[in-house]
Design an enzyme around this catalytic site. Sequence first.
Site, PDB file in Angstrom:
ATOM      1  N   ARG A 191      13.137   5.389  -4.272  1.00  0.00           N
ATOM      2  CA  ARG A 191      12.465   5.296  -5.579  1.00  0.00           C
ATOM      3  C   ARG A 191      12.731   6.532  -6.444  1.00  0.00           C
ATOM      4  O   ARG A 191      12.811   6.412  -7.662  1.00  0.00           O
ATOM      5  CB  ARG A 191      10.972   5.084  -5.384  1.00  0.00           C
ATOM      6  CG  ARG A 191      10.687   3.658  -4.981  1.00  0.00           C
ATOM      7  CD  ARG A 191       9.217   3.400  -4.864  1.00  0.00           C
ATOM      8  NE  ARG A 191       8.957   1.981  -4.969  1.00  0.00           N
ATOM      9  CZ  ARG A 191       7.898   1.373  -4.451  1.00  0.00           C
ATOM     10  NH1 ARG A 191       6.995   2.066  -3.793  1.00  0.00           N
ATOM     11  NH2 ARG A 191       7.728   0.088  -4.604  1.00  0.00           N
ATOM     12  N   GLY A 240       9.181  -4.473  -1.999  1.00  0.00           N
ATOM     13  CA  GLY A 240       8.273  -4.367  -0.852  1.00  0.00           C
ATOM     14  C   GLY A 240       9.007  -4.390   0.476  1.00  0.00           C
ATOM     15  O   GLY A 240      10.049  -3.763   0.653  1.00  0.00           O
ATOM     16  N   GLY A 289       5.094  -6.439  -5.810  1.00  0.00           N
ATOM     17  CA  GLY A 289       4.071  -7.171  -6.572  1.00  0.00           C
ATOM     18  C   GLY A 289       4.538  -7.475  -7.983  1.00  0.00           C
ATOM     19  O   GLY A 289       4.353  -8.580  -8.499  1.00  0.00           O
ATOM     20  N   LYS A 314       1.483 -14.020   4.234  1.00  0.00           N
ATOM     21  CA  LYS A 314       0.425 -14.914   3.738  1.00  0.00           C
ATOM     22  C   LYS A 314       0.902 -15.848   2.637  1.00  0.00           C
ATOM     23  O   LYS A 314       1.518 -15.416   1.669  1.00  0.00           O
ATOM     24  CB  LYS A 314      -0.722 -14.065   3.184  1.00  0.00           C
ATOM     25  CG  LYS A 314      -1.628 -13.509   4.269  1.00  0.00           C
ATOM     26  CD  LYS A 314      -2.655 -12.571   3.695  1.00  0.00           C
ATOM     27  CE  LYS A 314      -3.847 -13.337   3.131  1.00  0.00           C
ATOM     28  NZ  LYS A 314      -4.805 -12.411   2.480  1.00  0.00           N
TER      29      LYS A 314
HETATM   30  P1  AMP Z   1       4.389  -9.761   3.051  1.00  0.00           P
HETATM   31  O1  AMP Z   1       3.758  -8.443   2.750  1.00  0.00           O
HETATM   32  O2  AMP Z   1       3.504 -10.934   2.796  1.00  0.00           O
HETATM   33  O3  AMP Z   1       5.765  -9.910   2.442  1.00  0.00           O
HETATM   34  O4  AMP Z   1       4.588  -9.785   4.633  1.00  0.00           O
HETATM   35  C1  AMP Z   1       5.448  -8.932   5.312  1.00  0.00           C
HETATM   36  C2  AMP Z   1       5.065  -8.930   6.754  1.00  0.00           C
HETATM   37  O5  AMP Z   1       5.181 -10.239   7.283  1.00  0.00           O
HETATM   38  C3  AMP Z   1       5.938  -8.047   7.615  1.00  0.00           C
HETATM   39  O6  AMP Z   1       5.159  -6.992   8.104  1.00  0.00           O
HETATM   40  C4  AMP Z   1       6.407  -8.964   8.737  1.00  0.00           C
HETATM   41  O7  AMP Z   1       6.303  -8.363  10.002  1.00  0.00           O
HETATM   42  C5  AMP Z   1       5.413 -10.101   8.660  1.00  0.00           C
HETATM   43  N1  AMP Z   1       5.941 -11.340   9.251  1.00  0.00           N
HETATM   44  C6  AMP Z   1       7.071 -11.987   8.946  1.00  0.00           C
HETATM   45  N2  AMP Z   1       7.204 -13.071   9.732  1.00  0.00           N
HETATM   46  C7  AMP Z   1       6.150 -13.107  10.573  1.00  0.00           C
HETATM   47  C8  AMP Z   1       5.716 -13.977  11.604  1.00  0.00           C
HETATM   48  N3  AMP Z   1       6.434 -15.055  11.941  1.00  0.00           N
HETATM   49  N4  AMP Z   1       4.550 -13.694  12.217  1.00  0.00           N
HETATM   50  C9  AMP Z   1       3.845 -12.608  11.870  1.00  0.00           C
HETATM   51  N5  AMP Z   1       4.181 -11.751  10.901  1.00  0.00           N
HETATM   52  C10 AMP Z   1       5.326 -11.990  10.249  1.00  0.00           C
END
Ligand code: AMP
Length: 399
Positions: free
Chosen positions: A35, A351, A374, A201
């Site tokens: 960054r 991210g 974000g 999520k």
């Molecule tokens: P996000 O911040 O929503 O983009 O989520 C990123 C996170 O999702 C990372 O820390 C990954 O380890 C987690 N992730 C990706 N795939 C999986 C999975 N199948 N089960 C659990 N966590 C996951």
Amino acid sequence: MKKTIRDYDLKGKKVIIRVDFNVPMKNGVITDDNRIVESLPTIRYAIDKGAKVILMSHLGRIKSQEDLEKNDLKPVAVRLQELLGQNVVFVEETRGKNLEEAISSMQEKDVLLMQNTRYEDLEGKKESGNDAELGAYWASLGDIFINDAFGTAHRSHASNVGIASHLPSGIGFLIEKELTHLEPLLTNPERPFTVILGGAKVSDKIGVIENLVKIADYILIGGGMMFTFLKAQGYEIGKSLLDEESLDFCKKILEEYPNKILLPVDCVCGKEVSEDSPIRAALISDIHSDEMGLDLSMRTFDLFKSYVERSKTVFWNGPIGAFEVDQFATGTKVLCKELSELDATVVIGGGDTASAAIQFGYKDKFSHISTGGGASLELLEGKDLPGISAICDKEYEEI
Ligand code: AMP
């Protein structure tokens, strides 16, 4: 169209540049300076034009006294000084006599970095709450305001929206670059346009799915969020991530767009998210009740590849497996490799996806890696970003 840094005569002016120096740190050591590096073109331009360059940035979140020390910007000033090859004056305070005197003694081409703007959050969330007095005070320290912090452009804070409402303003080269790569995804993507979404999520991605499903040709779903979609289709998902509240959304969107939203057909299962957990590949119809799906597997690689390799535009946000653990990083690595070999426009959301791509050695292998997770998602949701909306519009001469 917004004004940019090029639209102003900067010579001799006190130019406040809101940069995004929110870098990952461990025990006071910067672990990834991407960054800071991305901010250099704007800072160097202002120096070359003879500005007095006043830099402001946040770092982390400040909720308690202990957070102050953890999120001190001083190490960033040291790294910036090395990268710029010139002295950077660091001011420990976010307001007051020291800061004002340091600014009034600046010469043309000098660079000053103020302490973390979020130090003002400790009492009364003044920075994050866009406190009117604080925005006006910071604006009083400069003549021109340039916003180049894309990572916080989706927030209305004193250090972006607050200052911009009091000074002539423009965007810097980083925000300009982000908009140049992200906006055409909404308006004019070369087709086929494939979106790949992963991460934890579903609820974080509902807005982006709702908007992009109308624009993209295909949406491929992986990561932890795929299991809520699979559950909505009636599969048993064992102990895999489930976002109960998003089940109805998943059902509805799958019914409405059955040929656009593509789900994995197999995955790598483990009993826990650890390096020594035994793992196996399973069809999604065969996930055991004590297992978690933690990565994609071979049949899904082939399925996704068949869509990706005929795409002319790809946007990817969210790791498709729990990539922080090596044995669940294969899918994310395979996808990085495939996307890097495409003859197509490939844009990576910020991210975790950006960190994964950079960590696996793909920093310069895509059309663009966004610096704002974000912010890039909100832009692709079709929302206005307040940090950019607050910047002065270009004036057009009548023809
Ligand atoms: P996000 O911040 O929503 O983009 O989520 C990123 C996170 O999702 C990372 O820390 C990954 O380890 C987690 N992730 C990706 N795939 C999986 C999975 N199948 N089960 C659990 N966590 C996951």
